[in-house]
Design an enzyme around this catalytic site. Structure first.
Site, PDB file in Angstrom:
ATOM      1  N   ASP A  53      -0.020  -1.341   8.435  1.00 45.86           N
ATOM      2  CA  ASP A  53       0.366  -0.929   7.085  1.00 45.86           C
ATOM      3  C   ASP A  53       0.496   0.590   7.033  1.00 45.86           C
ATOM      4  O   ASP A  53      -0.461   1.311   7.297  1.00 45.86           O
ATOM      5  CB  ASP A  53      -0.721  -1.392   6.102  1.00 45.86           C
ATOM      6  CG  ASP A  53      -0.369  -1.063   4.664  1.00 45.86           C
ATOM      7  OD1 ASP A  53       0.196  -1.927   3.989  1.00 45.86           O
ATOM      8  OD2 ASP A  53      -0.653   0.074   4.224  1.00 45.86           O
ATOM      9  N   TYR A  58       2.085   8.511   3.270  1.00 46.65           N
ATOM     10  CA  TYR A  58       1.069   8.869   4.264  1.00 46.65           C
ATOM     11  C   TYR A  58       1.581   9.912   5.261  1.00 46.65           C
ATOM     12  O   TYR A  58       0.792  10.515   5.990  1.00 46.65           O
ATOM     13  CB  TYR A  58       0.593   7.637   5.055  1.00 46.65           C
ATOM     14  CG  TYR A  58       0.024   6.502   4.243  1.00 46.65           C
ATOM     15  CD1 TYR A  58      -0.325   6.665   2.904  1.00 46.65           C
ATOM     16  CD2 TYR A  58      -0.159   5.247   4.810  1.00 46.65           C
ATOM     17  CE1 TYR A  58      -0.836   5.604   2.166  1.00 46.65           C
ATOM     18  CE2 TYR A  58      -0.667   4.189   4.081  1.00 46.65           C
ATOM     19  CZ  TYR A  58      -1.000   4.371   2.760  1.00 46.65           C
ATOM     20  OH  TYR A  58      -1.497   3.318   2.042  1.00 46.65           O
ATOM     21  N   LYS A  83       5.987   1.627   2.293  1.00 49.42           N
ATOM     22  CA  LYS A  83       6.007   1.660   0.816  1.00 49.42           C
ATOM     23  C   LYS A  83       6.852   2.824   0.312  1.00 49.42           C
ATOM     24  O   LYS A  83       6.817   3.912   0.900  1.00 49.42           O
ATOM     25  CB  LYS A  83       4.583   1.805   0.270  1.00 49.42           C
ATOM     26  CG  LYS A  83       3.563   0.901   0.931  1.00 49.42           C
ATOM     27  CD  LYS A  83       2.195   0.977   0.304  1.00 49.42           C
ATOM     28  CE  LYS A  83       1.166   0.287   1.170  1.00 49.42           C
ATOM     29  NZ  LYS A  83       0.669   1.105   2.291  1.00 49.42           N
ATOM     30  N   HIS A 116       5.126   1.650  -4.091  1.00 51.92           N
ATOM     31  CA  HIS A 116       3.738   2.081  -3.862  1.00 51.92           C
ATOM     32  C   HIS A 116       2.906   2.134  -5.149  1.00 51.92           C
ATOM     33  O   HIS A 116       1.761   1.686  -5.177  1.00 51.92           O
ATOM     34  CB  HIS A 116       3.742   3.457  -3.171  1.00 51.92           C
ATOM     35  CG  HIS A 116       2.509   3.726  -2.377  1.00 51.92           C
ATOM     36  ND1 HIS A 116       2.494   4.489  -1.247  1.00 51.92           N
ATOM     37  CD2 HIS A 116       1.226   3.330  -2.553  1.00 51.92           C
ATOM     38  CE1 HIS A 116       1.268   4.543  -0.751  1.00 51.92           C
ATOM     39  NE2 HIS A 116       0.471   3.851  -1.539  1.00 51.92           N
TER      40      HIS A 116
END
Ligand code: A2P
Length: 284
Positions: A53, A58, A83, A116
């Protein structure tokens, strides 16, 4: 590299009626820097994880992509999620950022793409428009399933009411301190798979006395007990660790079973306690 025997849940909303299966255990990569992500994801794949994931937010999709490229595993054996980041909700930005995600991950087809965060209308974002763009991406054939993350009941009602397309997944903060019973009941009714982020409460639950007591009783670690709690509740769980030995231990949970009394004791820890942001407070 030997895969773990991880049970899978069906995502009922795959493209073209195809059955898409999501492994119930994956590795999370929140806060793993890009220059560490290749090593962490390679470690995870080597100890048997097949589900990874990540997210545009990120900043580590390229590192995850490098791990996918070097791990030598067949693409069909992997399940990869990313996401859509908050600044990318508008159609052109969403399409462009999805292209960048695919480039960074080095993939032709992603397994799951999520919105997200449900941005507030005050940010000038209509979630229905965002969801329509996600549906467009699904129809492009470059992702096998689409879903959402951090959506509240009213967000789910709005996007499904307007489009009739049900998200395959809602990935939410969920652990024994925040059991999310209302959302889980709604997901079950709508056919949405529930995924738990921060499943260990960012590690803080590991010192919770009830968890420690159950761990001693079953001869497991606190982390393993909590991961079992998620799995036995039919949740998809993505614990994160940057340590190879912890990654391995967190996945070594298929010989452990919690009984009904232990499950009930963990369920009773619910106190609505979040370790991350509330969805209503997220800004672009
Ligand atoms: P680390 O990355 O240093 O291993 P969550 O998945 O709920 O966000 O929790 C992640 C946090 O829990 C990270 O700080 C991670 O630290 C820690 N963690 C994950 N697995 C274990 C474990 N088996 N034992 C101790 N800490 C763990």
């Amino acid at each position: 590299m030997c895969a773990l025997s991880v049970p899978a849940l069906a995502l009922t909303r795959g493209t073209n009626g195809e059955e898409v299966l999501i492994p119930q255990l994956g590795v999370g990569t929140y806060k793993v820097p890009d220059d560490e992500a290749e090593r962490v994801v390679c470690d995870a794949l080597e100890v048997g994880y097949r589900h990874v994931d990540t997210a545009q937010m990120y900043g580590n999709e390229a590192g995850v992509g490098r791990a996918i490229a070097v791990c030598g595993l067949p693409r069909r054996d992997l399940f990869i999620t990313s996401k859509l980041n908050n600044p990318n909700h508008r159609r052109d930005d969403a399409l462009r950022s999805f292209d960048a995600t695919m480039e960074a991950l080095g993939l032709d087809v992603l397994d799951l793409f999520l919105v997200h965060w449900p941005l507030a209308a005050s940010a000038g974002i209509d979630l229905v428009d965002t969801w329509r763009t996600m549906i467009e991406i699904l129809h492009s054939g470059r992702v096998r399933a689409i879903g959402v993350s951090n959506f509240q009941p009213e967000h789910l009602r709005r996007i499904v009411g307007a489009t009739d397309v049900v998200p395959a997944v809602n990935q939410i903060e969920l652990h024994p301190w925040l059991t999310q019973s209302e959302l889980r009941a709604m997901h079950a009714q709508m056919g949405i798979v529930t995924q738990s982020w921060s499943p260990l409460g960012r590690g803080r639950l590991l010192a919770e006395p009830t968890v420690v007591e159950i761990a001693e009783a079953v001869g497991a670690s606190p982390a393993q007990v909590i991961i079992r709690w998620h799995l036995q509740n039919s949740l998809v769980v993505i614990p994160k660790s940057t340590h190879r030995e912890r990654l391995a231990a967190n996945a070594d949970v298929f010989g452990i079973t919690l009984d009904d009394t232990q499950m009930a004791a963990l369920n009773a820890l619910d106190q609505g306690l979040r370790t991350g942001s509330h969805p209503d407070q997220i800004q672009v």
